[in-house]
Scaffold this active site. Structure first.
Site, PDB file in Angstrom:
ATOM      1  N   ASP A 145       0.813  -1.210   0.000  1.00 34.37           N
ATOM      2  CA  ASP A 145       0.000   0.000   0.000  1.00 34.37           C
ATOM      3  C   ASP A 145       0.852   1.268   0.000  1.00 34.37           C
ATOM      4  O   ASP A 145       0.627   2.192  -0.785  1.00 34.37           O
ATOM      5  CB  ASP A 145      -0.920  -0.012   1.223  1.00 34.37           C
ATOM      6  CG  ASP A 145      -1.911   1.124   1.241  1.00 34.37           C
ATOM      7  OD1 ASP A 145      -2.985   0.988   0.632  1.00 34.37           O
ATOM      8  OD2 ASP A 145      -1.607   2.163   1.852  1.00 34.37           O
ATOM      9  N   ALA A 173      -4.784   2.470  -0.743  1.00 29.30           N
ATOM     10  CA  ALA A 173      -4.708   1.774  -2.028  1.00 29.30           C
ATOM     11  C   ALA A 173      -5.306   0.383  -1.935  1.00 29.30           C
ATOM     12  O   ALA A 173      -6.035  -0.062  -2.831  1.00 29.30           O
ATOM     13  CB  ALA A 173      -3.261   1.703  -2.503  1.00 29.30           C
ATOM     14  N   ASP A 174      -5.018  -0.326  -0.863  1.00 33.92           N
ATOM     15  CA  ASP A 174      -5.535  -1.691  -0.699  1.00 33.92           C
ATOM     16  C   ASP A 174      -7.057  -1.712  -0.676  1.00 33.92           C
ATOM     17  O   ASP A 174      -7.690  -2.532  -1.355  1.00 33.92           O
ATOM     18  CB  ASP A 174      -5.021  -2.296   0.614  1.00 33.92           C
ATOM     19  CG  ASP A 174      -3.570  -2.750   0.532  1.00 33.92           C
ATOM     20  OD1 ASP A 174      -2.968  -2.631  -0.552  1.00 33.92           O
ATOM     21  OD2 ASP A 174      -3.043  -3.222   1.551  1.00 33.92           O
ATOM     22  N   ILE A 175      -7.643  -0.819   0.121  1.00 30.13           N
ATOM     23  CA  ILE A 175      -9.101  -0.840   0.288  1.00 30.13           C
ATOM     24  C   ILE A 175      -9.795   0.035  -0.752  1.00 30.13           C
ATOM     25  O   ILE A 175     -10.669  -0.427  -1.485  1.00 30.13           O
ATOM     26  CB  ILE A 175      -9.487  -0.400   1.716  1.00 30.13           C
ATOM     27  CG1 ILE A 175      -8.928  -1.404   2.742  1.00 30.13           C
ATOM     28  CG2 ILE A 175     -11.006  -0.308   1.853  1.00 30.13           C
ATOM     29  CD1 ILE A 175      -9.194  -1.032   4.183  1.00 30.13           C
TER      30      ILE A 175
END
Length: 398
Positions: A145, A173-175
């Site tokens: 991330d 970024a991940d979620i």
């Protein structure tokens, strides 16, 4: 194509095969599962999703795993073995969606890539979640991330007056760039399938997803060519009216009085009407105003400020700890924290699905699965006999 989960669930009848691990993919599939999709988590025999082993662990599984894997079934399956692939292909025949989060090219090397699966089931929606997407000069780069946010330019203007970039507290970024974008695109592809009769391939780059969050800042940059810096923009600390301040008891509060009426209300409440006209002062005057407000806020504790301004409409709120947040009356009223009964862990607390539907509400139907908990059930539903299942166990295929 999938089994019905509940007649009043928005995604009832949708079957999802989830091959992902860690955060982005599992969060995406949990959202789909909460809305009624049947999600089958396909895990490696004996190991599973390795976030299961992350500290802190409860009795058996990690608190992180338990937080993002409810409403799913777990089957263990070795996709490196031919028989494992055969079983997976049988699952794909009745699947609506396949989600994977391996490095680009891995699924093809395993022999379970999109083209192969589309031949088995032309209606399948296949979503790949990766750091930089399935093509381009960064395709083989590893990352997390923080790296995606750094390359996307987000970290570069996230920080304080010292201009030093800081790491965000949550995985944007991940979620945001990965999980939620994937869920959105998967559902769009399912709707498109109703028109075309065909599934399709979705290539999700978490860096692309994060980059898209810069839309307003990018518009400004395209107009004036000036890159934003920490604490130098309207919404990241440049102005006194939209900032974070330390209180007398070493806690913090946030002031989001962007609109003139909110700023005016705040200034009148602190008996400093002379500051109203200085709301958007720039340069040194802005720094002086921030310093002046900071001195005033330091005269009371966090709780004293909350009480003092509770009836003033000025966008003023405390910076809460998790303990304060999860016991907040608004959070409790919105039913955002729930308890789920787990067969091994006992009662575990979970954050609820955030969207409120009037007709097809999200539901927590089952606890996060034990590794391989549903393997036998799923295989028997496929017509595989008990003797065959014993053979699969001996051969370490499941």
């Amino acid at each position: 194509m999938g089994k019905k989960t509940s007649s009043n669930s928005a995604l009832s009848g949708i079957r999802v095969l989830d091959l992902t691990r860690l955060l982005p993919g599992p969060y995406c599939s949990m959202m789909l599962a909460d809305l009624g999709a049947e999600v089958i988590k396909v895990e490696e025999p004996g190991k599973g999703d390795y976030i299961r082993d992350f500290a802190p662990k409860l009795k058996q599984d990690s608190a992180f795993f338990l937080a993002i894997n409810r409403n799913k079934k777990s089957i263990t399956l070795d996709l490196k073995k031919d028989r494992g692939k055969e079983i997976f292909f049988s699952l794909v025949k009745d699947a609506d969606v396949v989600i994977e989060g391996f490095r680009p090219g891995v699924m093809d090397k395993l022999g379970v890539g999109y083209r192969t699966l589309a031949e088995i089931n032309p209606q399948v929606v296949f979503c790949s979640i990766s750091g930089y997407g399935q093509d381009g000069p960064f395709v083989k780069r590893a990352g997390h991330d923080l790296n995606y946010l750094s390359i996307a330019g987000i970290i570069g203007f996230t920080g304080g007056k010292d201009r030093k970039p800081v790491i965000p507290g949550v995985q944007i970024a991940d979620i945001g760039g990965g999980a939620i974008l994937s869920a959105f695109c998967i559902l769009a592809a399912i709707i498109a399938r109703e028109k075309t009769g065909r599934g399709q391939y979705i290539d999700i780059s978490m860096m692309d997803g994060a980059l898209s969050w810069l839309s307003m800042y990018a518009g400004k940059f395209f107009a004036d060519g000036i890159s934003p810096r920490p604490a130098d923009e309207m919404l990241n600390g440049k102005f006194a009216c939209y900032n974070i301040y330390k209180t007398k008891d070493d806690r913090y509060v946030s002031l989001g009085a962007l609109e003139p009426q909110f700023w005016s209300a705040f200034c009148r409440a602190i008996e400093r009407e002379d500051l109203i006209e200085k709301q958007y002062a720039s340069g040194k005057a802005a720094e002086e105003l921030i310093g002046e407000i900071a001195k005033i806020v330091l005269t009371r504790t966090k709780d004293q400020w909350v009480d003092y301004l509770k009836d003033v409409d000025c966008c003023f709120e405390p910076v809460n700890t998790f303990g304060e947040t999860f016991s907040l009356p608004q959070v409790m009223h919105r039913n955002m924290v729930l308890e789920v009964e787990h067969p091994v862990e006992g009662k575990i607390r979970q954050l609820n699905f955030p969207g409120k539907f009037s007709e097809t509400p999200a539901q927590i139907r089952s606890a996060p699965p034990i590794l391989g908990e549903h393997t036998e059930e799923i295989l028997k539903d496929m017509g595989i006999t008990e003797e065959e299942i014993k053979d699969l166990v001996r051969e370490k295929i499941i």
